[in-house]
Design a protein around this motif. Structure first.
Motif, PDB file in Angstrom:
ATOM      1  N   ARG A   1      -2.555  13.681   5.814  1.00 22.74           N
ATOM      2  CA  ARG A   1      -3.434  12.899   4.941  1.00 22.74           C
ATOM      3  C   ARG A   1      -4.720  12.407   5.597  1.00 22.74           C
TER       4      ARG A   1
ATOM      5  N   PRO B   1      -9.622   9.346   5.364  1.00 20.50           N
ATOM      6  CA  PRO B   1      -8.823  10.293   4.579  1.00 20.50           C
ATOM      7  C   PRO B   1      -9.265  11.725   4.858  1.00 20.50           C
TER       8      PRO B   1
ATOM      9  N   VAL C   1     -10.554   4.109   7.448  1.00 25.18           N
ATOM     10  CA  VAL C   1      -9.228   3.548   7.197  1.00 25.18           C
ATOM     11  C   VAL C   1      -8.772   2.727   8.398  1.00 25.18           C
TER      12      VAL C   1
ATOM     13  N   GLU D   1      -7.393  -3.162   3.284  1.00 26.67           N
ATOM     14  CA  GLU D   1      -7.136  -2.503   2.000  1.00 26.67           C
ATOM     15  C   GLU D   1      -6.264  -1.251   2.127  1.00 26.67           C
ATOM     16  N   HIS D   2      -6.065  -0.766   3.334  1.00 23.44           N
ATOM     17  CA  HIS D   2      -5.306   0.477   3.528  1.00 23.44           C
ATOM     18  C   HIS D   2      -3.935   0.235   4.149  1.00 23.44           C
ATOM     19  N   ARG D   3      -3.534  -1.016   4.257  1.00 20.79           N
ATOM     20  CA  ARG D   3      -2.220  -1.321   4.832  1.00 20.79           C
ATOM     21  C   ARG D   3      -1.122  -1.043   3.811  1.00 20.79           C
ATOM     22  N   GLY D   4       0.059  -0.736   4.329  1.00 19.76           N
ATOM     23  CA  GLY D   4       1.213  -0.538   3.462  1.00 19.76           C
ATOM     24  C   GLY D   4       1.391   0.879   2.946  1.00 19.76           C
ATOM     25  N   HIS D   5       0.629   1.828   3.468  1.00 20.57           N
ATOM     26  CA  HIS D   5       0.727   3.219   3.013  1.00 20.57           C
ATOM     27  C   HIS D   5       1.289   4.160   4.083  1.00 20.57           C
ATOM     28  N   GLY D   6       1.678   3.610   5.235  1.00 14.10           N
ATOM     29  CA  GLY D   6       2.216   4.438   6.310  1.00 14.10           C
ATOM     30  C   GLY D   6       1.168   5.170   7.120  1.00 14.10           C
ATOM     31  N   TYR D   7      -0.115   4.843   6.905  1.00 18.19           N
ATOM     32  CA  TYR D   7      -1.181   5.534   7.627  1.00 18.19           C
ATOM     33  C   TYR D   7      -1.080   5.358   9.140  1.00 18.19           C
TER      34      TYR D   7
ATOM     35  N   GLU E   1       1.549   7.377  10.880  1.00 20.73           N
ATOM     36  CA  GLU E   1       1.086   8.772  10.894  1.00 20.73           C
ATOM     37  C   GLU E   1       0.074   8.989  12.029  1.00 20.73           C
TER      38      GLU E   1
END
Length: 194
Positions: free
Chosen positions: A10, A72, A79, A101-107, A110
Motif C-alpha cells: 500500500r 500511499p 503518511v 490522520e493516518h493512524r489505526g490503519h496498520g501503515y 507495514e
C-alpha cells in the motif's frame, strides 16, 4: 549509500525532497509527535527545512541514517516518516512517526516490516533495535506487531528535550522473519540466563 525507494502493498517509502517541508511542518505540530519523539518543540518550518534538506541527505551520504518519507503507493499526502539509524556494526535502530490522520490503519507496522526486511537482506544487519519512552504504547504496539521481542527497560536511556527518560527496548533478528543472518547467532542457554 545512494538513497533508494522501497514499496509495500500500500505504501511507497522514498527519500525526502524539498517538496516535503510543508507536510513535515504540519505533521510535527501534532502534540503526540512532539511529546514522544525527539523533534523540537515548538516545531517550526525551519526545523522541517533542516530535517528534509540537510539531516536526511547527510544521513544517506554518511551511511548514518537512512530516512524515508512514506506516502500511499498510488500517490497522495505524506503518511509518515521512518528511518534506520546506525548503532554500531551490523546494528540499526528503527525510528518513526505517523501523521495523526493516518493512524489505526496498520501503515506503520507495514513500514517497519519493509525496513526490517531491507536491512536484513541488503545492509548486513544482524540486529534491529526499537526504543521508545516508557508509556508510548502505540509505538510499542507497532514494534510488537512487527515481531520485535521486548527486552526490558533502559533506565535514563532516552535523552529528549533536556531530560533523560526511561525507555522500552526491543529487538528483531533476521531469524524472527525467517531470514538468514549475516553472522551466526549463538543464543545463551536457558540455564545461563538465571
Amino acid at each position: 549509500m545512494e538513497p533508494i525507494t522501497l514499496t509495500t502493498d500500500r505504501l511507497r517509502l522514498r527519500p525526502f525532497t524539498s517538496d516535503d517541508v510543508d507536510a513535515v511542518t504540519a505533521a510535527c505540530q501534532d502534540p503526540d509527535i512532539q511529546r514522544w519523539t525527539q523533534v523540537p518543540s515548538p516545531y517550526t518550518r525551519e526545523d522541517a527545512d533542516f530535517f528534509v534538506n540537510r539531516l536526511m541527505p547527510d544521513g544517506w551520504r554518511e551511511d548514518g541514517e537512512y530516512g524515508f518519507a512514506v506516502e500511499p503507493l498510488e500517490g497522495g499526502p505524506l503518511v509518515a516518516a521512518a528511518g534506520l539509524h546506525a548503532k554500531g556494526p551490523g546494528v540499526r535502530e528503527v525510528g518513526f512517526w505517523l501523521v495523526k490522520e493516518h493512524r489505526g490503519h496498520g501503515y506503520m507496522t507495514e513500514v517497519v516490516d519493509a525496513l526490517a526486511r531491507w536491512a536484513f537482506t541488503s545492509l548486513d544487519v544482524h540486529r534491529l533495535v526499537w526504543r521508545a519512552e516508557v508509556g508510548n504504547t502505540p509505538s510499542r504496539a507497532v514494534a510488537e506487531r512487527a515481531g520485535f521481542t521486548m527486552e526490558g527497560v533502559e533506565r535514563a536511556g532516552l535523552p529528549n528535550k533536556g531530560t533523560v527518560r526511561d525507555g522500552w527496548v526491543a529487538s528483531l533478528l533476521p531469524s524472527d522473519l525467517g531470514l538468514p543472518s549475516p553472522l551466526p547467532y549463538l543464543p545463551a542457554k536457558a540455564d545461563a540466563e538465571a
